[in-house]
Write a protein that holds these residues in place. Structure first.
Motif, PDB file in Angstrom:
ATOM      1  N   LEU A   1     -68.498-104.446  -0.608  1.00 46.70           N
ATOM      2  CA  LEU A   1     -69.233-103.438  -1.003  1.00 46.70           C
ATOM      3  C   LEU A   1     -68.395-102.248  -0.388  1.00 46.70           C
ATOM      4  CD1 LEU A   1     -71.294-101.891  -2.327  1.00 46.70           C
ATOM      5  CD2 LEU A   1     -72.948-102.385  -0.108  1.00 46.70           C
ATOM      6  N   ALA A   2     -68.284-102.400   1.188  1.00 48.44           N
ATOM      7  CA  ALA A   2     -67.655-101.358   1.935  1.00 48.44           C
ATOM      8  C   ALA A   2     -66.168-101.062   1.218  1.00 48.44           C
ATOM      9  CB  ALA A   2     -67.613-101.767   3.255  1.00 48.44           C
ATOM     10  N   ALA A   3     -65.417-102.025   1.098  1.00 47.30           N
ATOM     11  CA  ALA A   3     -64.338-101.734   0.527  1.00 47.30           C
ATOM     12  C   ALA A   3     -64.430-101.062  -0.736  1.00 47.30           C
ATOM     13  CB  ALA A   3     -63.620-103.120   0.330  1.00 47.30           C
ATOM     14  N   ALA A   4     -64.998-101.442  -1.510  1.00 49.14           N
ATOM     15  CA  ALA A   4     -65.034-100.757  -3.091  1.00 49.14           C
ATOM     16  C   ALA A   4     -65.426 -99.316  -2.812  1.00 49.14           C
ATOM     17  CB  ALA A   4     -66.044-101.458  -4.046  1.00 49.14           C
ATOM     18  N   VAL A   5     -66.292 -98.949  -1.864  1.00 50.63           N
ATOM     19  CA  VAL A   5     -66.746 -97.485  -1.566  1.00 50.63           C
ATOM     20  C   VAL A   5     -65.748 -96.921  -0.946  1.00 50.63           C
ATOM     21  CG1 VAL A   5     -68.352 -96.072  -0.435  1.00 50.63           C
ATOM     22  CG2 VAL A   5     -69.284 -98.180  -1.412  1.00 50.63           C
ATOM     23  N   ALA A   6     -65.119 -97.231  -0.193  1.00 51.10           N
ATOM     24  CA  ALA A   6     -63.804 -96.808   0.365  1.00 51.10           C
ATOM     25  C   ALA A   6     -62.770 -96.540  -0.291  1.00 51.10           C
ATOM     26  CB  ALA A   6     -63.265 -97.412   1.760  1.00 51.10           C
ATOM     27  N   GLU A   7     -62.386 -97.440  -1.338  1.00 53.18           N
ATOM     28  CA  GLU A   7     -61.357 -97.311  -2.106  1.00 53.18           C
ATOM     29  C   GLU A   7     -61.766 -96.062  -3.384  1.00 53.18           C
ATOM     30  OE1 GLU A   7     -58.229 -99.040  -2.708  1.00 53.18           O
ATOM     31  OE2 GLU A   7     -58.669 -99.392  -0.602  1.00 53.18           O
ATOM     32  N   ALA A   8     -62.836 -95.924  -3.558  1.00 50.25           N
ATOM     33  CA  ALA A   8     -63.244 -94.823  -4.428  1.00 50.25           C
ATOM     34  C   ALA A   8     -63.338 -93.458  -3.728  1.00 50.25           C
ATOM     35  CB  ALA A   8     -64.805 -95.227  -5.136  1.00 50.25           C
ATOM     36  N   GLY A   9     -63.114 -93.359  -2.530  1.00 46.58           N
ATOM     37  CA  GLY A   9     -63.233 -92.143  -1.762  1.00 46.58           C
ATOM     38  C   GLY A   9     -64.358 -91.831  -1.004  1.00 46.58           C
ATOM     39  N   GLY A  10     -65.293 -92.710  -0.711  1.00 47.82           N
ATOM     40  CA  GLY A  10     -66.501 -92.769   0.132  1.00 47.82           C
ATOM     41  C   GLY A  10     -66.239 -93.320   1.339  1.00 47.82           C
TER      42      GLY A  10
ATOM     43  N   GLU B   1     -67.579 -97.292  -9.177  1.00 46.48           N
ATOM     44  CA  GLU B   1     -68.063 -96.398 -10.387  1.00 46.48           C
ATOM     45  C   GLU B   1     -69.306 -95.574 -10.203  1.00 46.48           C
ATOM     46  OE1 GLU B   1     -69.628 -96.991 -14.970  1.00 46.48           O
ATOM     47  OE2 GLU B   1     -68.544 -98.587 -14.033  1.00 46.48           O
ATOM     48  N   LEU B   2     -70.105 -96.147  -9.126  1.00 47.03           N
ATOM     49  CA  LEU B   2     -71.283 -95.365  -8.872  1.00 47.03           C
ATOM     50  C   LEU B   2     -70.763 -94.179  -7.777  1.00 47.03           C
ATOM     51  CD1 LEU B   2     -74.361 -94.871  -8.490  1.00 47.03           C
ATOM     52  CD2 LEU B   2     -74.137 -96.643  -6.710  1.00 47.03           C
ATOM     53  N   VAL B   3     -69.778 -94.386  -7.119  1.00 46.06           N
ATOM     54  CA  VAL B   3     -69.451 -93.159  -6.264  1.00 46.06           C
ATOM     55  C   VAL B   3     -68.783 -92.226  -7.097  1.00 46.06           C
ATOM     56  CG1 VAL B   3     -67.547 -92.644  -4.586  1.00 46.06           C
ATOM     57  CG2 VAL B   3     -68.677 -94.629  -4.150  1.00 46.06           C
ATOM     58  N   ALA B   4     -68.011 -92.433  -8.149  1.00 44.18           N
ATOM     59  CA  ALA B   4     -67.457 -91.739  -9.041  1.00 44.18           C
ATOM     60  C   ALA B   4     -68.564 -90.812  -9.682  1.00 44.18           C
ATOM     61  CB  ALA B   4     -66.477 -92.108 -10.094  1.00 44.18           C
TER      62      ALA B   4
ATOM     63  N   THR C   1     -65.984 -86.135   7.981  1.00 41.85           N
ATOM     64  CA  THR C   1     -65.622 -85.959   6.597  1.00 41.85           C
ATOM     65  C   THR C   1     -64.000 -85.945   6.313  1.00 41.85           C
ATOM     66  OG1 THR C   1     -65.828 -83.655   6.952  1.00 41.85           O
ATOM     67  CG2 THR C   1     -67.798 -84.705   6.173  1.00 41.85           C
ATOM     68  N   ASP C   2     -63.404 -85.857   7.391  1.00 40.23           N
ATOM     69  CA  ASP C   2     -61.814 -85.723   6.958  1.00 40.23           C
ATOM     70  C   ASP C   2     -61.267 -87.484   6.787  1.00 40.23           C
ATOM     71  OD1 ASP C   2     -61.522 -83.279   7.355  1.00 40.23           O
ATOM     72  OD2 ASP C   2     -60.826 -83.305   9.629  1.00 40.23           O
ATOM     73  N   LEU C   3     -62.402 -88.308   7.138  1.00 44.24           N
ATOM     74  CA  LEU C   3     -61.887 -89.695   6.870  1.00 44.24           C
ATOM     75  C   LEU C   3     -62.198 -90.131   5.593  1.00 44.24           C
ATOM     76  CD1 LEU C   3     -63.788 -91.222  10.151  1.00 44.24           C
ATOM     77  CD2 LEU C   3     -61.456 -90.819   9.833  1.00 44.24           C
ATOM     78  N   CYS C   4     -62.531 -89.129   4.608  1.00 43.62           N
ATOM     79  CA  CYS C   4     -62.949 -89.869   3.134  1.00 43.62           C
ATOM     80  C   CYS C   4     -62.889 -88.460   2.413  1.00 43.62           C
ATOM     81  CB  CYS C   4     -64.349 -90.612   3.073  1.00 43.62           C
ATOM     82  SG  CYS C   4     -65.832 -89.797   3.778  1.00 43.62           S
ATOM     83  N   ARG C   5     -62.610 -88.726   1.118  1.00 42.67           N
ATOM     84  CA  ARG C   5     -62.155 -87.881  -0.014  1.00 42.67           C
ATOM     85  C   ARG C   5     -63.491 -87.217  -0.479  1.00 42.67           C
ATOM     86  NH1 ARG C   5     -61.889 -88.361  -5.345  1.00 42.67           N
ATOM     87  NH2 ARG C   5     -61.717 -90.612  -5.022  1.00 42.67           N
ATOM     88  N   LEU C   6     -64.752 -88.057  -0.587  1.00 36.29           N
ATOM     89  CA  LEU C   6     -65.858 -87.366  -0.865  1.00 36.29           C
ATOM     90  C   LEU C   6     -67.070 -87.496   0.130  1.00 36.29           C
ATOM     91  CD1 LEU C   6     -65.575 -89.394  -4.332  1.00 36.29           C
ATOM     92  CD2 LEU C   6     -65.295 -86.851  -3.898  1.00 36.29           C
ATOM     93  N   PRO C   7     -67.874 -86.613   0.076  1.00 35.03           N
ATOM     94  CA  PRO C   7     -68.969 -86.810   1.246  1.00 35.03           C
ATOM     95  C   PRO C   7     -70.092 -87.791   1.159  1.00 35.03           C
ATOM     96  CG  PRO C   7     -69.646 -84.811  -0.522  1.00 35.03           C
ATOM     97  CD  PRO C   7     -68.153 -85.533  -0.751  1.00 35.03           C
ATOM     98  N   ILE C   8     -69.506 -88.869   0.627  1.00 35.81           N
ATOM     99  CA  ILE C   8     -70.580 -89.927   0.120  1.00 35.81           C
ATOM    100  C   ILE C   8     -70.471 -91.201   1.168  1.00 35.81           C
ATOM    101  CG2 ILE C   8     -71.382 -91.650  -1.584  1.00 35.81           C
ATOM    102  CD1 ILE C   8     -70.632 -89.386  -3.708  1.00 35.81           C
ATOM    103  N   VAL C   9     -71.610 -91.695   1.914  1.00 32.21           N
ATOM    104  CA  VAL C   9     -71.490 -92.735   2.741  1.00 32.21           C
ATOM    105  C   VAL C   9     -72.251 -93.656   2.275  1.00 32.21           C
ATOM    106  CG1 VAL C   9     -72.035 -93.497   5.333  1.00 32.21           C
ATOM    107  CG2 VAL C   9     -71.135 -90.939   4.711  1.00 32.21           C
ATOM    108  N   GLN C  10     -71.762 -94.987   2.475  1.00 30.87           N
ATOM    109  CA  GLN C  10     -72.820 -96.224   1.775  1.00 30.87           C
ATOM    110  C   GLN C  10     -73.235 -96.717   3.194  1.00 30.87           C
ATOM    111  OE1 GLN C  10     -70.512 -99.692   2.236  1.00 30.87           O
ATOM    112  NE2 GLN C  10     -72.342-100.315   2.979  1.00 30.87           N
ATOM    113  N   ALA C  11     -74.539 -96.635   3.243  1.00 32.09           N
ATOM    114  CA  ALA C  11     -75.276 -97.069   4.454  1.00 32.09           C
ATOM    115  C   ALA C  11     -75.197 -98.459   4.763  1.00 32.09           C
ATOM    116  CB  ALA C  11     -76.913 -96.693   4.202  1.00 32.09           C
TER     117      ALA C  11
END
Length: 367
Positions: free
Chosen positions: A28-37, A336-339, A7-17
């Motif tokens: 997709l992976a980049a968009a999730v990472a940029e949003a904090g997941g 946006e979905l991550v947010a 969890t220290d790797l990302c700001r939010l506790p959201i993982v894209q499977a």
């Protein structure tokens, strides 16, 4: 959420499977990472070089940490006679879609050793494993290069095996999850039933001390809050991200998620020879009852059929992997979905309506 190496790797506790088959693309992976997941690539069904090229593309899109998922090699226990019988039963499909059936013996190791070598030589932040647990030596090698390792578990005993082997975390996958059940051994008599996510998280918490990533049917931030409250360090969502514009899933697959014609999911061996949850369609109904336990042989056998069905615009012949909450899919940009998920989770934790937390989500189902 307690702090862990994961969890220290990302700001939010959201993982894209990681979703093998194309959905988990670099965009997709980049968009999730940029949003904090935590974004993930799926190396399954790719060559080692194909995986490496995707890693390079993802690194060009984001400087944030991300993960790569590997399939463990499968034992050669498939009944070749049963596979041959299934091939004969699929002759009508082959004629209908005007395509040859694939070679069931295209390989059971998925290029595992070559992929390990690439990821150890040029490390990524996280590597997760599905369909088994790596050896302690492999997990130790990743630890030495600074990679966090995650092993998928569908029962407490698998989580314990992961802990004893030296994994850094465990991805606890409930039966609600879309796609393949990541069990370490495929029981030929298994009917696709299993433990629900919340029960499984509680059981694993009692069994191991590893951080838990909870996966299975999660579509809303309130569910994310629920698994965190149950003891998970993070929540992993696949189906929720599959319909995002950045997802590499086929357009027909995305459309089927909220199509009333595909109202429910079931676990089936029809497409791959291993239990996997997807939207019930014609192919699943007709072939699921007698598909043998033979993975990845059946996957290779039906690969051409599934591609031909997609090319023909026929979702009834495609593997439409989806979790039980698929009707809650929202076709939002991944960031946006991550947010929205984060805002919903915070609202649930605070005991207020999502709108009051400024999530901007109507909560409506995408049509």
């Amino acid at each position: 959420m307690s702090s862990t190496a994961l969890t220290d790797l990302c700001r939010l506790p959201i993982v894209q499977a990681p979703m093998a088959g194309g959905a988990s693309c670099p965009q997709l992976a980049a968009a999730v990472a940029e949003a904090g997941g935590l974004g993930f690539l799926a190396a399954g069904y790719k060559t080692a070089d194909g995986m490496y090229q995707e890693v390079k593309r993802l690194r060009a899109l984001t400087g944030h940490p991300f993960g790569v998922n590997l399939f463990m090699p499968q034992p050669g226990t498939a009944d070749t006679a049963a596979v041959d019988v299934y091939r004969q039963q699929l002759a009508g499909e082959s004629a209908w879609y005007e395509t040859e059936l694939g070679d069931p013996d295209s390989g059971a190791d998925d290029g595992y050793e070559a992929k390990l070598a690439v990821l150890l030589d040029d490390p990524v932040a996280v590597v997760s494993f599905t369909f088994g647990c790596p050896t302690p030596a492999v997990l130790e090698a990743f630890a030495k290069v600074g990679t966090v390792t995650v092993v998928t578990a569908t029962i407490p005993e698998e989580a314990l095996a992961a802990e004893e082997a030296g994994a850094a975390a465990v991805c606890v996958q409930g039966v609600e999850a879309g796609g393949h059940q990541g069990s370490h051994r495929d029981d030929p008599d298994a009917d696709g039933s299993g433990l629900g996510l919340l029960s499984l998280v509680a059981l694993v918490r009692e069994t191991v001390r590893l951080p838990i990533v909870a996966a299975g049917g999660l579509m809303r931030g309130g569910q994310v809050a629920a698994v965190l409250a149950a003891g998970a360090s993070a929540a992993q969502l696949g189906t929720a991200f599959l319909v995002c514009p950045e997802s590499g899933a086929h357009a027909l697959h995305k459309q089927a998620m909220t199509d009333p014609l595909f109202a429910r999911t079931e676990s089936t061996r029809a497409f791959s020879g291993r239990p996997a949850r997807g939207l019930v369609n014609r192919f699943m109904r007709e072939h699921g009852p007698y598909a043998p336990a033979a993975y990845p042989q059946i996957h290779h056998l039906t690969s051409g059929l599934r591609k031909a069905a997609a090319k023909a615009g026929d979702p009834q012949g495609m593997a439409l992997w989806a979790g039980q909450g698929h009707r809650l899919a929202r076709a939002l940009p991944a960031g946006e979905l991550v947010a929205v998920l984060a805002a919903e989770a915070e609202a649930a934790r605070a005991g207020v309506e999502p709108g009051a937390a400024g999530s901007g989500s109507s909560g409506s189902v995408t049509r």
